[in-house]
Design a protein around this motif. Sequence first.
Motif, PDB file in Angstrom:
ATOM      1  N   PHE A   1      45.079 -30.819 -47.787  1.00 40.92           N
ATOM      2  CA  PHE A   1      44.806 -30.764 -49.224  1.00 40.92           C
ATOM      3  C   PHE A   1      43.857 -29.637 -49.612  1.00 40.92           C
ATOM      4  O   PHE A   1      43.494 -29.531 -50.791  1.00 40.92           O
ATOM      5  N   GLY A   2      43.477 -28.801 -48.639  1.00 36.61           N
ATOM      6  CA  GLY A   2      42.514 -27.745 -48.923  1.00 36.61           C
ATOM      7  C   GLY A   2      42.935 -26.798 -50.029  1.00 36.61           C
ATOM      8  O   GLY A   2      42.103 -26.313 -50.805  1.00 36.61           O
ATOM      9  N   ARG A   3      44.228 -26.538 -50.147  1.00 32.27           N
ATOM     10  CA  ARG A   3      44.685 -25.569 -51.156  1.00 32.27           C
ATOM     11  C   ARG A   3      44.519 -26.085 -52.582  1.00 32.27           C
ATOM     12  O   ARG A   3      44.618 -25.314 -53.537  1.00 32.27           O
ATOM     13  N   PHE A   4      44.262 -27.387 -52.726  1.00 28.33           N
ATOM     14  CA  PHE A   4      44.075 -27.944 -54.061  1.00 28.33           C
ATOM     15  C   PHE A   4      42.600 -28.022 -54.462  1.00 28.33           C
ATOM     16  O   PHE A   4      42.294 -28.325 -55.615  1.00 28.33           O
ATOM     17  N   LEU A   5      41.696 -27.741 -53.516  1.00 27.45           N
ATOM     18  CA  LEU A   5      40.285 -27.977 -53.773  1.00 27.45           C
ATOM     19  C   LEU A   5      39.648 -26.943 -54.695  1.00 27.45           C
ATOM     20  O   LEU A   5      38.625 -27.224 -55.324  1.00 27.45           O
ATOM     21  N   ASP A   6      40.236 -25.751 -54.775  1.00 22.22           N
ATOM     22  CA  ASP A   6      39.641 -24.722 -55.631  1.00 22.22           C
ATOM     23  C   ASP A   6      39.617 -25.140 -57.095  1.00 22.22           C
ATOM     24  O   ASP A   6      38.773 -24.665 -57.858  1.00 22.22           O
ATOM     25  N   ARG A   7      40.533 -26.007 -57.478  1.00 21.51           N
ATOM     26  CA  ARG A   7      40.583 -26.442 -58.883  1.00 21.51           C
ATOM     27  C   ARG A   7      39.830 -27.753 -59.105  1.00 21.51           C
ATOM     28  O   ARG A   7      39.847 -28.299 -60.213  1.00 21.51           O
ATOM     29  N   MET A   8      39.156 -28.276 -58.066  1.00 21.54           N
ATOM     30  CA  MET A   8      38.457 -29.556 -58.167  1.00 21.54           C
ATOM     31  C   MET A   8      36.960 -29.372 -58.391  1.00 21.54           C
ATOM     32  O   MET A   8      36.402 -28.313 -58.133  1.00 21.54           O
ATOM     33  N   GLU A   9      36.333 -30.456 -58.843  1.00 25.78           N
ATOM     34  CA  GLU A   9      34.897 -30.465 -59.077  1.00 25.78           C
ATOM     35  C   GLU A   9      34.166 -31.438 -58.159  1.00 25.78           C
ATOM     36  O   GLU A   9      32.962 -31.298 -57.949  1.00 25.78           O
ATOM     37  N   TRP A  10      34.871 -32.419 -57.611  1.00 25.06           N
ATOM     38  CA  TRP A  10      34.236 -33.421 -56.765  1.00 25.06           C
ATOM     39  C   TRP A  10      35.222 -33.933 -55.721  1.00 25.06           C
ATOM     40  O   TRP A  10      36.437 -33.858 -55.906  1.00 25.06           O
ATOM     41  N   VAL A  11      34.660 -34.410 -54.620  1.00 26.40           N
ATOM     42  CA  VAL A  11      35.433 -35.031 -53.543  1.00 26.40           C
ATOM     43  C   VAL A  11      34.704 -36.300 -53.111  1.00 26.40           C
ATOM     44  O   VAL A  11      33.478 -36.297 -52.945  1.00 26.40           O
ATOM     45  N   ASN A  12      35.454 -37.373 -52.946  1.00 23.79           N
ATOM     46  CA  ASN A  12      34.902 -38.640 -52.492  1.00 23.79           C
ATOM     47  C   ASN A  12      35.387 -38.891 -51.064  1.00 23.79           C
ATOM     48  O   ASN A  12      36.596 -38.975 -50.822  1.00 23.79           O
ATOM     49  N   PHE A  13      34.438 -39.003 -50.125  1.00 21.26           N
ATOM     50  CA  PHE A  13      34.765 -39.233 -48.718  1.00 21.26           C
ATOM     51  C   PHE A  13      35.071 -40.699 -48.418  1.00 21.26           C
ATOM     52  O   PHE A  13      35.245 -41.072 -47.257  1.00 21.26           O
ATOM     53  N   GLY A  14      35.130 -41.552 -49.444  1.00 26.10           N
ATOM     54  CA  GLY A  14      35.472 -42.951 -49.238  1.00 26.10           C
ATOM     55  C   GLY A  14      34.388 -43.733 -48.520  1.00 26.10           C
ATOM     56  O   GLY A  14      33.220 -43.339 -48.459  1.00 26.10           O
ATOM     57  N   GLY A  15      34.772 -44.869 -47.976  1.00 25.14           N
ATOM     58  CA  GLY A  15      33.826 -45.754 -47.299  1.00 25.14           C
ATOM     59  C   GLY A  15      34.138 -45.892 -45.826  1.00 25.14           C
ATOM     60  O   GLY A  15      34.836 -45.068 -45.233  1.00 25.14           O
ATOM     61  N   GLY A  16      33.618 -46.963 -45.229  1.00 29.99           N
ATOM     62  CA  GLY A  16      33.820 -47.207 -43.806  1.00 29.99           C
ATOM     63  C   GLY A  16      32.832 -46.507 -42.905  1.00 29.99           C
ATOM     64  O   GLY A  16      32.958 -46.578 -41.677  1.00 29.99           O
ATOM     65  N   HIS A  17      31.835 -45.824 -43.496  1.00 28.81           N
ATOM     66  CA  HIS A  17      30.818 -45.126 -42.702  1.00 28.81           C
ATOM     67  C   HIS A  17      29.720 -46.125 -42.319  1.00 28.81           C
ATOM     68  O   HIS A  17      29.023 -46.642 -43.183  1.00 28.81           O
ATOM     69  N   HIS A  18      29.535 -46.355 -41.032  1.00 26.84           N
ATOM     70  CA  HIS A  18      28.568 -47.357 -40.565  1.00 26.84           C
ATOM     71  C   HIS A  18      27.178 -46.741 -40.439  1.00 26.84           C
ATOM     72  O   HIS A  18      26.503 -46.853 -39.405  1.00 26.84           O
ATOM     73  N   ILE A  19      26.713 -46.136 -41.510  1.00 26.47           N
ATOM     74  CA  ILE A  19      25.547 -45.252 -41.497  1.00 26.47           C
ATOM     75  C   ILE A  19      24.278 -45.946 -41.026  1.00 26.47           C
ATOM     76  O   ILE A  19      23.442 -45.342 -40.342  1.00 26.47           O
ATOM     77  N   THR A  20      24.100 -47.205 -41.368  1.00 27.57           N
ATOM     78  CA  THR A  20      22.848 -47.895 -41.053  1.00 27.57           C
ATOM     79  C   THR A  20      22.902 -48.666 -39.740  1.00 27.57           C
ATOM     80  O   THR A  20      22.006 -49.477 -39.457  1.00 27.57           O
TER      81      THR A  20
END
Length: 406
Positions: free
Chosen positions: A204-223
């Motif tokens: 999806f990199g070719r679509f990012l130039d026209r974007m303003e934000w990206v959400n990496f979603g959840g599931g990150h066991h950060i703590t």
Amino acid sequence: MLSEETIKNLPSPCFVIEEDKLEKNLELLSALKARTDCKILLALKAFAMWRVAPLVMRRLDGVNAASLNEARLGIEEFKGELHLTSPGLSDADFNGLFALLQDKKPPAPVHVAFNSLNQWRRHGRDCLARGIVCGLRVNPGESVVEVPIYDPCCPGSRLGVLPSELAACPPSELEGVTGLHFHALCEQNAGALERALSAFEKNFGRFLDRMEWVNFGGGHHITRLKRLHPELGIEEEYELERLERLILEFKRRRPLEVYLEPGEAVAYGAGCLVAAVLDLLERGTWTAVLEVSAAAHMPDTLEGPYQPPVFGAKSLGKTCPAAPGPRVYRLTGNSCLAGDVMGIYEFDRPLAIGDKIVFLDQAHYTMVKQNSFNGVRTPAILLLKKDGAVETVREFGYEDFRGRLS
């Protein structure tokens, strides 16, 4: 951590949320925000205890919702940014959202990430006309979750727009889409995110130039860190520095606003489920029947290869050993389901009827998923304050059970 004396005096069954542990998780997430200049949302699908919304919102930016009900809860109780992402929303859902926005006039931006181009084409213009920030949920196309039931990127997944679908969409049809959202993880480490992020940028990199934000979603066991939760016997700690590097390097490549939306990381290790032993049966090994149900209150115990830690006990898995010792017990629930079993545990002392069993790390994906199967008692919700006081937040009775039925 609850003292043994406090445990003895708790009602059965009950969830106990520990304010101090919740705050430590939030402090770590807040520090991550400061170091990476990202935004972090609480995913309500994992933890939706609105009683602690003021504490959460002192550290985080808002919430992610997966339904109109969660969206309303986010707007009314959490009062930060709202991001709504769902596999499917109806006309009535959007009309309800529009009415909610008009009535409540939330002070922070409202985002909707459409799960499909069909949903975008059907509802996108109406959302834009009301000032809603619009994006698309996309499927990065890289499976990093080992358990199929939890894998958003499994073959044939309905979750997210595919690269081929977006590539075939005329640019004019994407006018108004300012962000992309991907979700590929389930309680995983930063290495899984690195794989998913690489696939996302490749597809999806070719679509990012026209974007303003990206959400990496959840599931990150950060703590999931020993210094925060030494009682959980953590074997593999979360690679926090690796996550920071991934965010910072992505932002250097792509000058976009980055969101994370963990749910379990907010509430990880911050609560327990307490239940009394109702009966003890000798069935080859000792079987303890508890005043709580895996089927009704801890469904992930049955859905996945998950076994919750228990205070004062060692987990032996879900299969009884060939020669169980005198302090080995199969912990089972009080529903009629034959497989209502939490697992096999070895305790540091023999159990007796009336003893309290404390299942640790039970704040997330428990209260939000519990049901009233068999009409078993719904656990009360308690809050352990930092000063040691225990506040009863909510108790449930027959009217709550009856009110779910017709």
